[in-house]
Scaffold this active site. Structure first.
Site, PDB file in Angstrom:
ATOM      1  N   CYS A 213      53.097  42.319  37.865  1.00 44.09           N
ATOM      2  CA  CYS A 213      54.326  41.962  38.589  1.00 44.09           C
ATOM      3  C   CYS A 213      55.125  40.927  37.808  1.00 44.09           C
ATOM      4  O   CYS A 213      54.551  39.953  37.315  1.00 44.09           O
ATOM      5  CB  CYS A 213      53.978  41.351  39.933  1.00 44.09           C
ATOM      6  SG  CYS A 213      53.353  42.541  41.098  1.00 44.09           S
TER       7      CYS A 213
ATOM      8  N   ALA B 111      53.470  46.972  39.692  1.00 46.40           N
ATOM      9  CA  ALA B 111      53.462  47.715  40.950  1.00 46.40           C
ATOM     10  C   ALA B 111      54.904  47.919  41.405  1.00 46.40           C
ATOM     11  O   ALA B 111      55.650  46.955  41.562  1.00 46.40           O
ATOM     12  CB  ALA B 111      52.687  46.932  42.001  1.00 46.40           C
TER      13      ALA B 111
ATOM     14  N   GLN C 297      53.167  52.201  38.151  1.00 49.33           N
ATOM     15  CA  GLN C 297      52.177  52.035  39.213  1.00 49.33           C
ATOM     16  C   GLN C 297      52.907  52.061  40.555  1.00 49.33           C
ATOM     17  O   GLN C 297      53.857  51.297  40.756  1.00 49.33           O
ATOM     18  CB  GLN C 297      51.436  50.708  39.042  1.00 49.33           C
ATOM     19  CG  GLN C 297      50.254  50.590  39.993  1.00 49.33           C
ATOM     20  CD  GLN C 297      49.592  49.225  39.963  1.00 49.33           C
ATOM     21  OE1 GLN C 297      50.263  48.205  40.081  1.00 49.33           O
ATOM     22  NE2 GLN C 297      48.275  49.201  39.835  1.00 49.33           N
TER      23      GLN C 297
ATOM     24  N   TYR D  25      45.755  45.786  48.671  1.00 51.96           N
ATOM     25  CA  TYR D  25      47.056  46.272  49.133  1.00 51.96           C
ATOM     26  C   TYR D  25      46.843  47.464  50.072  1.00 51.96           C
ATOM     27  O   TYR D  25      45.697  47.845  50.360  1.00 51.96           O
ATOM     28  CB  TYR D  25      47.978  46.563  47.935  1.00 51.96           C
ATOM     29  CG  TYR D  25      48.285  45.263  47.203  1.00 51.96           C
ATOM     30  CD1 TYR D  25      48.944  44.228  47.870  1.00 51.96           C
ATOM     31  CD2 TYR D  25      47.838  45.033  45.911  1.00 51.96           C
ATOM     32  CE1 TYR D  25      49.174  43.002  47.251  1.00 51.96           C
ATOM     33  CE2 TYR D  25      48.064  43.810  45.274  1.00 51.96           C
ATOM     34  CZ  TYR D  25      48.730  42.799  45.954  1.00 51.96           C
ATOM     35  OH  TYR D  25      48.950  41.582  45.365  1.00 51.96           O
TER      36      TYR D  25
ATOM     37  N   ARG E 232      44.029  53.100  40.575  1.00 55.01           N
ATOM     38  CA  ARG E 232      43.344  51.804  40.408  1.00 55.01           C
ATOM     39  C   ARG E 232      42.620  51.469  41.706  1.00 55.01           C
ATOM     40  O   ARG E 232      43.225  51.514  42.780  1.00 55.01           O
ATOM     41  CB  ARG E 232      44.341  50.694  40.040  1.00 55.01           C
ATOM     42  CG  ARG E 232      43.694  49.319  39.988  1.00 55.01           C
ATOM     43  CD  ARG E 232      44.557  48.260  39.333  1.00 55.01           C
ATOM     44  NE  ARG E 232      44.347  48.242  37.884  1.00 55.01           N
ATOM     45  CZ  ARG E 232      44.686  47.234  37.087  1.00 55.01           C
ATOM     46  NH1 ARG E 232      45.268  46.164  37.588  1.00 55.01           N
ATOM     47  NH2 ARG E 232      44.466  47.285  35.791  1.00 55.01           N
TER      48      ARG E 232
ATOM     49  N   LEU F 281      39.684  40.176  31.687  1.00 55.16           N
ATOM     50  CA  LEU F 281      39.180  39.235  30.680  1.00 55.16           C
ATOM     51  C   LEU F 281      38.796  39.921  29.371  1.00 55.16           C
ATOM     52  O   LEU F 281      37.828  39.532  28.725  1.00 55.16           O
ATOM     53  CB  LEU F 281      38.005  38.433  31.247  1.00 55.16           C
ATOM     54  CG  LEU F 281      38.393  37.420  32.330  1.00 55.16           C
ATOM     55  CD1 LEU F 281      37.157  36.793  32.938  1.00 55.16           C
ATOM     56  CD2 LEU F 281      39.307  36.343  31.756  1.00 55.16           C
TER      57      LEU F 281
ATOM     58  N   GLY G 230      45.713  42.671  30.420  1.00 51.48           N
ATOM     59  CA  GLY G 230      46.675  41.982  31.280  1.00 51.48           C
ATOM     60  C   GLY G 230      47.226  40.740  30.612  1.00 51.48           C
ATOM     61  O   GLY G 230      48.147  40.793  29.775  1.00 51.48           O
ATOM     62  N   ARG G 231      46.641  39.593  30.944  1.00 52.98           N
ATOM     63  CA  ARG G 231      47.224  38.314  30.525  1.00 52.98           C
ATOM     64  C   ARG G 231      47.347  38.156  29.018  1.00 52.98           C
ATOM     65  O   ARG G 231      48.298  37.523  28.542  1.00 52.98           O
ATOM     66  CB  ARG G 231      46.413  37.163  31.147  1.00 52.98           C
ATOM     67  CG  ARG G 231      46.687  37.044  32.646  1.00 52.98           C
ATOM     68  CD  ARG G 231      45.608  36.284  33.356  1.00 52.98           C
ATOM     69  NE  ARG G 231      44.369  37.042  33.402  1.00 52.98           N
ATOM     70  CZ  ARG G 231      43.269  36.621  34.008  1.00 52.98           C
ATOM     71  NH1 ARG G 231      43.255  35.451  34.610  1.00 52.98           N
ATOM     72  NH2 ARG G 231      42.183  37.375  34.028  1.00 52.98           N
TER      73      ARG G 231
HETATM   74  C1  FNR Z   1      48.569  41.169  37.667  1.00 52.53           C
HETATM   75  N1  FNR Z   1      47.740  42.222  38.051  1.00 52.53           N
HETATM   76  C2  FNR Z   1      48.266  43.310  38.688  1.00 52.53           C
HETATM   77  N2  FNR Z   1      47.485  44.391  38.966  1.00 52.53           N
HETATM   78  C3  FNR Z   1      48.009  45.512  39.466  1.00 52.53           C
HETATM   79  O1  FNR Z   1      47.283  46.479  39.684  1.00 52.53           O
HETATM   80  N3  FNR Z   1      49.360  45.585  39.742  1.00 52.53           N
HETATM   81  C4  FNR Z   1      50.195  44.545  39.523  1.00 52.53           C
HETATM   82  O2  FNR Z   1      51.417  44.664  39.723  1.00 52.53           O
HETATM   83  C5  FNR Z   1      49.636  43.343  39.031  1.00 52.53           C
HETATM   84  N4  FNR Z   1      50.411  42.235  38.830  1.00 52.53           N
HETATM   85  C6  FNR Z   1      49.921  41.176  38.073  1.00 52.53           C
HETATM   86  C7  FNR Z   1      50.771  40.148  37.663  1.00 52.53           C
HETATM   87  C8  FNR Z   1      50.306  39.150  36.817  1.00 52.53           C
HETATM   88  C9  FNR Z   1      51.258  38.088  36.342  1.00 52.53           C
HETATM   89  C10 FNR Z   1      48.957  39.140  36.404  1.00 52.53           C
HETATM   90  C11 FNR Z   1      48.416  38.088  35.481  1.00 52.53           C
HETATM   91  C12 FNR Z   1      48.092  40.121  36.847  1.00 52.53           C
HETATM   92  C13 FNR Z   1      46.343  42.276  37.560  1.00 52.53           C
HETATM   93  C14 FNR Z   1      46.300  42.768  36.108  1.00 52.53           C
HETATM   94  O3  FNR Z   1      46.802  44.084  35.981  1.00 52.53           O
HETATM   95  C15 FNR Z   1      44.861  42.722  35.567  1.00 52.53           C
HETATM   96  O4  FNR Z   1      44.077  43.620  36.300  1.00 52.53           O
HETATM   97  C16 FNR Z   1      44.261  41.326  35.669  1.00 52.53           C
HETATM   98  O5  FNR Z   1      45.159  40.356  35.177  1.00 52.53           O
HETATM   99  C17 FNR Z   1      42.936  41.229  34.896  1.00 52.53           C
HETATM  100  O6  FNR Z   1      43.131  41.541  33.541  1.00 52.53           O
HETATM  101  P1  FNR Z   1      43.302  40.392  32.410  1.00 52.53           P
HETATM  102  O7  FNR Z   1      44.534  39.623  32.721  1.00 52.53           O
HETATM  103  O8  FNR Z   1      42.075  39.515  32.492  1.00 52.53           O
HETATM  104  O9  FNR Z   1      43.387  41.161  31.114  1.00 52.53           O
END
Ligand code: FNR
Length: 358
Positions: A25, A57, A99, A183, A231, A302, A324-325
């Site tokens: 997001c 999403a 998504q 959700y 997911r 992670l 992700g991050r």
């Molecule tokens: C997310 N994550 C997330 N997951 C998802 O299914 N839909 C989404 O829109 C979001 N939005 C979102 C925003 C932000 C800013 C973060 C940091 C995370 C979760 C993301 O897709 C992921 O599953 C997690 O962040 C874990 O992976 P990492 O960050 O450890 O690689």
């Protein structure tokens, strides 16, 4: 030979590598419309040569947004700015996915940088909906979600299906149904949040019904050659909630209904959860579902390094790696990672002189 940088095919979609930008997001849309931020954010990750770039999403109905500034795809007006993004991503030789989501009882919140609290309808939020009237958040604003009627559930299914059609028109190569993180679809699946007595609640089969009807509906309107991802929160990390055992069963049913990949995340259903967060902690879910259901899986959580990602694939624990991050920190994760692995990175011609090996 690195598996991470080898191509991967699902139905008619060939990805150039196994690195996926996980949905994230951005809280940067107005009325759900994608804008320059989304183009530059997602476009940069395509320039960075991820194999597949997922949008955040995208809400299938306005009340399905987590925050008022979430991306949406509930009307035909949303198609054009999304098309601009998929066109740019495609021009980089990269695939794109969207998504589709409904936040249910976790909707109507401030963006995280404003505090993330729920917003009352009087202050610009809206009434949330859920399988049962059980609030998620506690605090100064408590939105008790309205229990959805059977007719309202049908509207939600239709909204997912219409959103999928729009996603195809907008040029996305794949779609992921968001049934994780507590959700709406996850709220129906989980015995902790679904206390209904009708055909959408009670037994495991009944709790799965909404997700399966959404899946069937989407599968029936998207091209045969387009892969469909779901997911899930493979483990809810809460007493009385779903464990990986139930998730294996859900995945089997999803597979028979035309789903091609299970993206294995976890948690987010209730506030009282106990997550043993550590490196690769969600990978065993991807591995178990892949082996027991014989379906492709995505590992996420992670994973911050190309050697770590490659090792997961090498051990056959998953098929795709969602980042992700680390992708927020480094849009060139795939390009710089290739260099670390002594693979010739696919730098865009405009950036060739920045290639560390030149
Ligand atoms: C997310 N994550 C997330 N997951 C998802 O299914 N839909 C989404 O829109 C979001 N939005 C979102 C925003 C932000 C800013 C973060 C940091 C995370 C979760 C993301 O897709 C992921 O599953 C997690 O962040 C874990 O992976 P990492 O960050 O450890 O690689």
């Amino acid at each position: 030979m690195s598996k991470l940088y080898s191509s991967y095919t699902l139905r008619g979609l060939e990805l150039t590598n196994r690195i996926v930008v996980s949905p994230m997001c951005q809280y940067s849309a107005e009325n759900g419309m994608a804008n320059d931020w989304h183009l530059v954010h997602l476009g940069s990750r395509a320039v960075g040569d991820a194999g597949l770039v997922f949008t955040e999403a995208a809400a299938v109905l306005p009340e399905g947004r987590i925050s008022p500034s979430d991306l949406g795809i509930w009307s035909d007006k949303h198609i054009k700015p999304l098309k601009r993004i998929t066109t740019f991503i495609k021009a980089q030789g990269v695939s794109s996915g969207i998504q589709l989501s409904h936040a249910g009882r976790k909707a109507s919140c401030q963006p995280p940088w404003e505090g993330g609290k729920q917003i009352s309808p009087l202050a610009g939020g809206w009434h949330t909906v859920a399988p049962s009237s059980i609030p998620f958040y506690k605090g100064d604003v408590v939105l008790v979600p309205l229990e959805l009627s059977i007719e309202e559930i049908q509207v939600i299914i239709k909204s997912f299906v219409k959103a999928a059609k729009r996603a195809v028109t907008a040029g996305f190569d794949t779609i992921e149904i968001h049934a994780a993180h507590g959700y709406l679809l996850n709220q129906f699946l989980s015995p902790l949040t679904n206390k209904r007595n009708d055909k959408y609640g009670g037994s495991f089969e009944n709790r799965m019904r909404l997700l399966i009807e959404v899946t069937k509906g989407i599968r029936s309107v998207i091209p045969q050659e387009m892969p469909l991802f779901v997911r899930i929160s493979a483990e809810e990390w809460a007493s009385g909630g779903h464990t990986i055992n139930e998730s294996v069963e859900v995945s089997k049913v999803l597979k028979t209904n035309g789903v091609d990949l299970i993206d294995c995340s976890s948690g987010g259903v209730v506030r009282q959860q106990n997550i043993p967060v550590k490196v690769n902690y969600q990978v065993p879910f991807a591995e178990r579902i892949k082996k027991e259901v014989n379906i492709a899986t995505g590992a996420v959580g992670l994973i911050t390094d190309v050697f770590q990602a490659d090792d997961i694939l090498d051990k056959d624990e998953a098929d795709l790696i969602f980042i992700g991050r680390e992708m927020l920190r480094n849009p060139y994760f795939a390009l710089l990672g290739a260099d670390q692995m002594h693979i010739i990175p696919n730098w865009p011609k405009q950036y060739e002189r920045g290639n560390p090996r030149k």
